[in-house]
Write an enzyme that holds these catalytic residues in place. Structure first.
Site, PDB file in Angstrom:
ATOM      1  N   HIS A 156      45.320  40.805  42.942  1.00 20.44           N
ATOM      2  CA  HIS A 156      43.979  39.979  42.712  1.00 20.44           C
ATOM      3  C   HIS A 156      42.779  40.839  42.510  1.00 20.44           C
ATOM      4  CE1 HIS A 156      46.925  37.457  45.012  1.00 20.44           C
ATOM      5  NE2 HIS A 156      47.233  37.429  43.806  1.00 20.44           N
TER       6      HIS A 156
HETATM    7  C1  LIG Z   1      53.024  39.905  39.947  1.00 23.71           C
HETATM    8  C2  LIG Z   1      51.910  39.105  39.940  1.00 23.71           C
HETATM    9  C3  LIG Z   1      51.885  37.922  40.720  1.00 23.71           C
HETATM   10  C4  LIG Z   1      51.028  37.231  40.815  1.00 23.71           C
HETATM   11  N1  LIG Z   1      50.932  35.870  41.559  1.00 23.71           N
HETATM   12  C5  LIG Z   1      49.950  35.151  41.638  1.00 23.71           C
HETATM   13  C6  LIG Z   1      49.809  34.118  42.515  1.00 23.71           C
HETATM   14  O1  LIG Z   1      50.975  33.558  42.923  1.00 23.71           O
HETATM   15  N2  LIG Z   1      48.817  33.179  42.522  1.00 23.71           N
HETATM   16  C7  LIG Z   1      47.678  33.341  41.847  1.00 23.71           C
HETATM   17  O2  LIG Z   1      46.809  32.799  42.225  1.00 23.71           O
HETATM   18  N3  LIG Z   1      47.523  34.439  41.120  1.00 23.71           N
HETATM   19  C8  LIG Z   1      48.713  35.273  40.986  1.00 23.71           C
HETATM   20  N4  LIG Z   1      48.637  36.563  40.103  1.00 23.71           N
HETATM   21  C9  LIG Z   1      47.316  36.610  39.258  1.00 23.71           C
HETATM   22  C10 LIG Z   1      47.496  35.846  38.185  1.00 23.71           C
HETATM   23  O3  LIG Z   1      48.693  35.982  37.614  1.00 23.71           O
HETATM   24  C11 LIG Z   1      46.462  36.060  37.104  1.00 23.71           C
HETATM   25  O4  LIG Z   1      45.151  35.644  38.023  1.00 23.71           O
HETATM   26  C12 LIG Z   1      46.401  35.213  36.109  1.00 23.71           C
HETATM   27  O5  LIG Z   1      47.494  35.251  35.159  1.00 23.71           O
HETATM   28  C13 LIG Z   1      45.281  35.473  35.166  1.00 23.71           C
HETATM   29  O6  LIG Z   1      45.314  34.736  34.046  1.00 23.71           O
HETATM   30  P1  LIG Z   1      44.274  35.174  32.657  1.00 23.71           P
HETATM   31  O7  LIG Z   1      44.579  34.370  31.663  1.00 23.71           O
HETATM   32  O8  LIG Z   1      43.011  35.364  33.145  1.00 23.71           O
HETATM   33  O9  LIG Z   1      44.732  36.864  32.345  1.00 23.71           O
HETATM   34  P2  LIG Z   1      46.248  37.388  32.045  1.00 23.71           P
HETATM   35  O10 LIG Z   1      47.243  36.481  32.624  1.00 23.71           O
HETATM   36  O11 LIG Z   1      46.213  38.924  32.386  1.00 23.71           O
HETATM   37  O12 LIG Z   1      46.223  36.995  30.453  1.00 23.71           O
HETATM   38  C14 LIG Z   1      45.370  37.835  29.642  1.00 23.71           C
HETATM   39  C15 LIG Z   1      46.023  38.026  28.481  1.00 23.71           C
HETATM   40  O13 LIG Z   1      45.137  38.902  27.439  1.00 23.71           O
HETATM   41  C16 LIG Z   1      45.793  39.685  26.612  1.00 23.71           C
HETATM   42  N5  LIG Z   1      44.943  40.861  26.496  1.00 23.71           N
HETATM   43  C17 LIG Z   1      44.179  41.822  27.173  1.00 23.71           C
HETATM   44  N6  LIG Z   1      43.347  42.747  26.292  1.00 23.71           N
HETATM   45  C18 LIG Z   1      43.735  42.234  25.073  1.00 23.71           C
HETATM   46  C19 LIG Z   1      42.962  42.640  23.908  1.00 23.71           C
HETATM   47  N7  LIG Z   1      42.336  43.723  23.977  1.00 23.71           N
HETATM   48  N8  LIG Z   1      43.463  42.045  22.772  1.00 23.71           N
HETATM   49  C20 LIG Z   1      44.433  40.956  22.651  1.00 23.71           C
HETATM   50  N9  LIG Z   1      44.742  40.548  24.026  1.00 23.71           N
HETATM   51  C21 LIG Z   1      44.411  41.116  25.052  1.00 23.71           C
HETATM   52  C22 LIG Z   1      47.057  40.120  27.716  1.00 23.71           C
HETATM   53  O14 LIG Z   1      48.107  40.823  27.079  1.00 23.71           O
HETATM   54  C23 LIG Z   1      47.207  39.098  28.652  1.00 23.71           C
HETATM   55  O15 LIG Z   1      48.258  38.208  28.069  1.00 23.71           O
HETATM   56  C24 LIG Z   1      49.638  37.378  40.131  1.00 23.71           C
HETATM   57  C25 LIG Z   1      49.785  38.460  39.151  1.00 23.71           C
HETATM   58  C26 LIG Z   1      50.823  39.549  39.312  1.00 23.71           C
HETATM   59  C27 LIG Z   1      50.836  40.429  38.191  1.00 23.71           C
END
Ligand SMILES: Cc1cc2nc3c(=O)[nH]c(=O)nc-3n(C[C@H](O)[C@H](O)[C@H](O)COP(=O)(O)OP(=O)(O)OC[C@H]3O[C@@H](n4cnc5c(N)ncnc54)[C@H](O)[C@@H]3O)c2cc1C
Ligand code: SF4
Length: 578
Positions: free
Chosen positions: A499
């Site tokens: 996180h």
């Molecule tokens: C193993 C693991 C377990 C987790 N467990 C929990 C949990 O139990 N509870 C919880 O609250 N949180 C958990 N988290 C954190 C949670 O996964 C994230 O908070 C959440 O996925 C964030 O969502 P997001 O859409 O902001 O980012 P992301 O899920 O990271 O999505 C961002 C997307 O943007 C894409 N991207 C990035 N840069 C570019 C670019 N330049 N051009 C095009 N695409 C791009 C990436 O490929 C990605 O698909 C966990 C994380 C991990 C790694």
């Protein structure tokens, strides 16, 4: 030269939870949205029969490929940062669904205290409770204002859970009942109750029963398969963007999902963004995608990096404390004590968010007057499902290899379990994100540089909370209880928790924050930046419930912005509205 494409109304950079929610909400409202995702597409079928620990939990098949894209890291300003080829402290998702495809599913609401932390801390403990190097600030929104969006996220995700006795402010029940109890979790619950604490079964996006969400997407019942954290779910039972918001967006016919599309910059004229530039990672071809509204949903690191690289917003300078992009980068401390028990339990079964937790030492639920820290952490016993390569611990003093190790690790596999805490992390002026002056990526753009170290507040909170974890294990009757010590300095390689927050924070004052409370940039009103990058500090829970709530609020803001262009929130500078 980049090929110029036809203009669309909105483009999202990244299609994880944040990008998926924005796409679904805008597409349902009739907006044509392009979603640019650097990774590949994937769905439940791709995860069938893939319980392969080495492939997913050791070699991180679903995560960002660090040989292609990474960050540089150092502990302190003034040190030379170096490119990192191994992450462990946090892992970065890639591909449709982002890290939401392989998250655990712990789905929390941050507390009312979190959103007004500066005001409430000053009021209760005085203005000098934390030294001035801690850049603590309110979020520009209250819990009450965000609560409807939290519930919206839960209804979409189907979250399973039961009421937290110390958080009575919920206005809706969980969409699905709590996960199953297990003997070891029951023993934790009983011990915590005997200690006068307030345990409960924690909220989970591993769904306890078949659930149809308001968008018509069906989630299946969790099978407690134990291959959850870092794995996609082969049953469609883990709420993820792939089985909820992405199909919802696609069904409208208004969502154009483009994979292998790596965005390298935001195109703008200084006042307004006019689109984004991306590279097709399979052909190397470059495209300009014009758009009326640009939505960054590329997670904490790339949200910050794309703004810095595109020269949008004012970069943060730790020497003067001015500027906002890169500011208030935070991690979380992971306090751990492991209990080794006489009796066996079934450690192989479990689910990513199967656990019992308590909030007695979280938020401002206990008196900090005589303590050297503020805030706290949730304290949880999770039953994740142990896997054989990574989890074969034995008490200290056991040889780490050979016959004795084998014997002891087999003995303890079903007899040991940790109690962990996610400890809140307060922002410090020297913990920040910036562009690296030396190292570049494959496209010739500077890498993001992370400057981060544990603070005195982190160490004090860690010591306090680890002792509380150990107390519960003692009460449970563990034969051996081993609290883990925090390293002096933060190290990016060992596993801790996933996180990371801040860098493009929200607030009420454009001087000290980058975004208003719709996550719209103060400086460029047709750019919205969604994700944990908006958190002004990191709380004592996992972040994604809050990311989801903020994404729903931002989607509402974007729809308002379509009708009436301009800032959605009045600027509040030095207590004046302008
Ligand atoms: C193993 C693991 C377990 C987790 N467990 C929990 C949990 O139990 N509870 C919880 O609250 N949180 C958990 N988290 C954190 C949670 O996964 C994230 O908070 C959440 O996925 C964030 O969502 P997001 O859409 O902001 O980012 P992301 O899920 O990271 O999505 C961002 C997307 O943007 C894409 N991207 C990035 N840069 C570019 C670019 N330049 N051009 C095009 N695409 C791009 C990436 O490929 C990605 O698909 C966990 C994380 C991990 C790694
Ligand atoms: S534990 Fe449940 S939600 Fe997680 S992968 Fe297995 S079946 Fe899916």
């Amino acid at each position: 030269m980049a090929k110029k494409l036809d203009k669309v109304e909105a483009v999202t950079v990244g299609v994880g939870w944040a990008g998926g929610i924005i796409a679904a909400e805008l597409a349902k409202a009739g907006v044509k949205v392009v979603g640019l995702e650097r990774g590949n597409d994937r769905s439940t079928e791709d995860f069938q029969m893939v319980h392969d620990e080495y492939r997913y939990a050791i070699r991180y098949e679903l995560m960002q490929d660090l040989s292609k894209e990474t960050i540089t890291f150092r502990n302190k300003p003034g040190e030379k940062a170096l490119p990192m080829r191994q992450f462990g402290a946090f892992l970065i998702g890639t591909g449709v669904g982002g890290a939401g495809a392989h998250w655990n599913g712990d789905t929390w609401f941050f507390s009312p205290y979190d959103f007004e932390i500066k005001t409430m801390t000053d009021k209760k403990y005085g203005k000098n409770k934390l030294p001035k190097e801690y850049t603590l600030q309110d979020w520009g929104i209250t819990y009450k204002e965000l609560a409807p969006y939290y519930h919206q996220f839960e209804r979409m995700a189907g979250t399973s859970g039961e009421l937290n006795p110390l958080r009575p402010e919920r206005t809706e029940k969980y969409p699905t009942p709590p996960m199953k109890d297990t003997p070891i979790l029951k023993s934790y619950m009983d011990a915590a109750n005997r200690l006068g604490l307030h345990p409960f079964r924690q909220p989970s996006a591993n769904i306890s029963e078949v659930y149809k969400n308001p968008d018509g997407e069906t989630l299946n019942q969790c099978q407690y398969c134990g291959f959850c954290e870092k794995f996609g779910c082969e049953y469609g039972a883990k709420s993820s963007p792939n089985v909820t918001v992405v199909p919802t967006a696609l069904k409208t016919g208004n969502f154009d999902l483009r994979t292998h599309a790596n965005v390298t910059g935001i195109i703008h004229d200084g006042n307004k963004a006019t689109g984004v530039r991306y590279v097709d990672t399979q052909t190397g071809e470059e495209f300009d995608q014009p758009a009326d509204i640009v939505v960054l949903t590329s997670y904490t690191l790339n949200n910050t990096r794309l703004l810095l690289q595109s020269e949008l917003g004012r970069p943060y300078d730790p020497k003067t404390g001015t500027g906002v992009i890169g500011k208030n980068y935070c991690y979380q401390i992971t306090a751990v004590a492991t209990g080794f028990f006489k009796d066996r339990f079934n450690a192989a079964m479990g689910a990513g968010a199967l656990g019992t937790t308590l909030d007695d030492y979280n938020n401002d639920n206990f008196d900090h007057s005589d303590l050297d820290f503020i805030h706290g952490g949730s304290i949880t016993m999770k039953q994740l499902g142990k896997r054989p390569i990574n989890e074969n611990g034995a008490p200290s003093g056991t040889p780490r290899w050979g016959k004795e190790f084998k014997k002891e690790s087999i003995k303890w596999f079903n007899r040991s379990i940790p109690v962990t805490s996610q400890g809140a992390s307060m922002p410090h002026k020297n913990n920040y994100l910036s562009l690296d002056p030396t190292y570049k990526d494959a496209y010739g753009n500077p890498l993001l540089r992370m400057t981060y170290d544990f603070t005195e507040q982190d160490h004090a909170l860690y010591d306090y909370i680890t002792a509380r974890c150990a107390d519960i294990l003692e009460e449970m009757g563990a034969e051996v209880v081993e609290p883990k010590e925090l390293t002096d300095h933060f190290d990016i390689v060992p596993a801790q928790n996933d996180h990371i927050t801040g860098g493009v924070i929200m607030g009420a004052d454009p001087e000290t924050s980058a975004l208003n409370n719709y996550l719209q940039m103060w400086d460029v009103d047709n750019v919205f930046v969604i994700g944990a990058s908006a958190f002004a500090h990191n709380g004592g829970y996992n972040p994604t419930g809050t990311v989801g709530a903020l994404a729903y609020r931002a989607a509402e803001g974007i729809l308002k912005y379509r009708k009436n262009k301009g800032q959605l929130v009045k600027r509040e500078t030095s207590n004046k509205l302008v």
